[in-house]
Design a protein around this motif. Sequence first.
Motif, PDB file in Angstrom:
ATOM      1  N   PRO A 154      89.954  53.871 -13.458  1.00 50.21           N
ATOM      2  CA  PRO A 154      89.286  55.045 -14.018  1.00 50.21           C
ATOM      3  C   PRO A 154      87.779  55.001 -13.792  1.00 50.21           C
ATOM      4  O   PRO A 154      87.147  53.958 -13.925  1.00 50.21           O
ATOM      5  CB  PRO A 154      89.631  54.954 -15.506  1.00 50.21           C
ATOM      6  N   GLY A 155      87.235  56.144 -13.417  1.00 51.10           N
ATOM      7  CA  GLY A 155      85.808  56.247 -13.143  1.00 51.10           C
ATOM      8  C   GLY A 155      85.463  56.209 -11.674  1.00 51.10           C
ATOM      9  O   GLY A 155      84.361  56.590 -11.278  1.00 51.10           O
ATOM     10  N   ALA A 156      86.398  55.757 -10.825  1.00 52.35           N
ATOM     11  CA  ALA A 156      86.128  55.671  -9.383  1.00 52.35           C
ATOM     12  C   ALA A 156      86.029  57.068  -8.784  1.00 52.35           C
ATOM     13  O   ALA A 156      86.766  57.981  -9.166  1.00 52.35           O
ATOM     14  CB  ALA A 156      87.232  54.886  -8.686  1.00 52.35           C
ATOM     15  N   ARG A 157      85.124  57.250  -7.831  1.00 54.88           N
ATOM     16  CA  ARG A 157      84.986  58.499  -7.099  1.00 54.88           C
ATOM     17  C   ARG A 157      85.883  58.463  -5.867  1.00 54.88           C
ATOM     18  O   ARG A 157      86.043  57.418  -5.229  1.00 54.88           O
ATOM     19  CB  ARG A 157      83.537  58.719  -6.662  1.00 54.88           C
ATOM     20  N   THR A 158      86.469  59.607  -5.535  1.00 56.34           N
ATOM     21  CA  THR A 158      87.383  59.681  -4.402  1.00 56.34           C
ATOM     22  C   THR A 158      86.973  60.774  -3.419  1.00 56.34           C
ATOM     23  O   THR A 158      86.358  61.775  -3.799  1.00 56.34           O
ATOM     24  CB  THR A 158      88.826  59.972  -4.864  1.00 56.34           C
ATOM     25  N   LEU A 159      87.348  60.565  -2.170  1.00 54.52           N
ATOM     26  CA  LEU A 159      87.218  61.570  -1.123  1.00 54.52           C
ATOM     27  C   LEU A 159      88.608  61.839  -0.567  1.00 54.52           C
ATOM     28  O   LEU A 159      89.316  60.907  -0.160  1.00 54.52           O
ATOM     29  CB  LEU A 159      86.301  61.083   0.003  1.00 54.52           C
ATOM     30  N   ALA A 160      89.017  63.094  -0.554  1.00 56.90           N
ATOM     31  CA  ALA A 160      90.356  63.451  -0.081  1.00 56.90           C
ATOM     32  C   ALA A 160      90.560  62.991   1.352  1.00 56.90           C
ATOM     33  O   ALA A 160      89.723  63.222   2.224  1.00 56.90           O
ATOM     34  CB  ALA A 160      90.552  64.962  -0.168  1.00 56.90           C
ATOM     35  N   GLY A 161      91.683  62.319   1.589  1.00 57.99           N
ATOM     36  CA  GLY A 161      92.021  61.872   2.929  1.00 57.99           C
ATOM     37  C   GLY A 161      91.270  60.652   3.396  1.00 57.99           C
ATOM     38  O   GLY A 161      91.481  60.195   4.525  1.00 57.99           O
ATOM     39  N   ARG A 162      90.411  60.087   2.553  1.00 53.53           N
ATOM     40  CA  ARG A 162      89.622  58.922   2.953  1.00 53.53           C
ATOM     41  C   ARG A 162      89.751  57.759   1.963  1.00 53.53           C
ATOM     42  O   ARG A 162      89.937  56.615   2.367  1.00 53.53           O
ATOM     43  CB  ARG A 162      88.145  59.307   3.088  1.00 53.53           C
ATOM     44  N   SER A 163      89.637  58.043   0.681  1.00 51.31           N
ATOM     45  CA  SER A 163      89.669  56.980  -0.323  1.00 51.31           C
ATOM     46  C   SER A 163      91.093  56.469  -0.508  1.00 51.31           C
ATOM     47  O   SER A 163      92.053  57.241  -0.554  1.00 51.31           O
ATOM     48  CB  SER A 163      89.123  57.490  -1.662  1.00 51.31           C
ATOM     49  N   ARG A 164      91.233  55.158  -0.651  1.00 48.66           N
ATOM     50  CA  ARG A 164      92.536  54.530  -0.829  1.00 48.66           C
ATOM     51  C   ARG A 164      92.869  54.469  -2.319  1.00 48.66           C
ATOM     52  O   ARG A 164      92.168  53.837  -3.089  1.00 48.66           O
ATOM     53  CB  ARG A 164      92.530  53.132  -0.220  1.00 48.66           C
ATOM     54  N   LEU A 165      93.990  55.131  -2.694  1.00 44.89           N
ATOM     55  CA  LEU A 165      94.448  55.071  -4.087  1.00 44.89           C
ATOM     56  C   LEU A 165      95.331  53.863  -4.328  1.00 44.89           C
ATOM     57  O   LEU A 165      95.369  53.312  -5.427  1.00 44.89           O
ATOM     58  CB  LEU A 165      95.225  56.342  -4.450  1.00 44.89           C
ATOM     59  N   GLY A 166      96.089  53.464  -3.313  1.00 43.24           N
ATOM     60  CA  GLY A 166      96.989  52.339  -3.499  1.00 43.24           C
ATOM     61  C   GLY A 166      97.683  51.946  -2.205  1.00 43.24           C
ATOM     62  O   GLY A 166      97.578  52.638  -1.182  1.00 43.24           O
ATOM     63  N   ALA A 167      98.374  50.817  -2.264  1.00 45.21           N
ATOM     64  CA  ALA A 167      99.112  50.298  -1.113  1.00 45.21           C
ATOM     65  C   ALA A 167     100.598  50.291  -1.446  1.00 45.21           C
ATOM     66  O   ALA A 167     101.010  49.881  -2.543  1.00 45.21           O
ATOM     67  CB  ALA A 167      98.637  48.893  -0.763  1.00 45.21           C
ATOM     68  N   VAL A 168     101.424  50.713  -0.512  1.00 50.92           N
ATOM     69  CA  VAL A 168     102.874  50.721  -0.701  1.00 50.92           C
ATOM     70  C   VAL A 168     103.396  49.307  -0.592  1.00 50.92           C
ATOM     71  O   VAL A 168     103.106  48.578   0.375  1.00 50.92           O
ATOM     72  CB  VAL A 168     103.536  51.624   0.351  1.00 50.92           C
TER      73      VAL A 168
END
Length: 222
Positions: free
Chosen positions: A206-220
């Motif tokens: 929580p609090g992290a900034r994201t960029l669509a299509g660039r920032s990694r949310l997680g690994a499968v």
Amino acid sequence: MSEPTTNQRQPAIPGLEVEATAVVGIGLGLTGLALGLRPRLAPVALALTALTAALFRNPRRVPPDEPRTIFAVADGQVQGVREVYEHRFVHSDCLRLTTVVGPLDVPICRAPTAGRVVYLEQLMGDHRPLRDPHAPERNQRLYIGLETAWGPILLAIIASPLGRWLRCETTQGATLNAGARIASIRFGGQVDLYIQRDVLDPLVAPGARTLAGRSRLGAVVA
């Protein structure tokens, strides 16, 4: 690697939506006119033109070639990562990754991974503040269910009280690459990504900034 393609027209002004081209052109023209007739009004016209350009940004985004990475759906700030049961499409215990999109964030939503659209539903609704616990189930919203190589993903794109321009930009049965454009939501909103709990190792807090299509949310990990 090239940016994921869409069937949309290329914008006349690089980095902006097609809809912004005429408005920006008119705004710059009015700014020039004001400089000649009423110089004190020129900064106002220029500021409004700049605001329009900010609201219609369309930056080029090319995800890294990482098939087992889940990328951010939207520009914004991660609000939370919670375990929930998703009943609409995944029908399983899930991780819900919530991103809040600000009014001035880039309004374009992108596919978090490669997959096929197998569920699509758009609902009208209320205009409740996003802090209202009922907003995710009551506000205008768009659901996009993706079938991937390792399981289903549901995206819930929820409009804020100001973000009433929620537009779906994909179709049932469409095959998407990671980073492909799927929707737009202007003036803010919320994006919830649901994925089966044992499939993903989250990489954000929580609090992290994201960029669509660039920032990694997680690994499968499945």
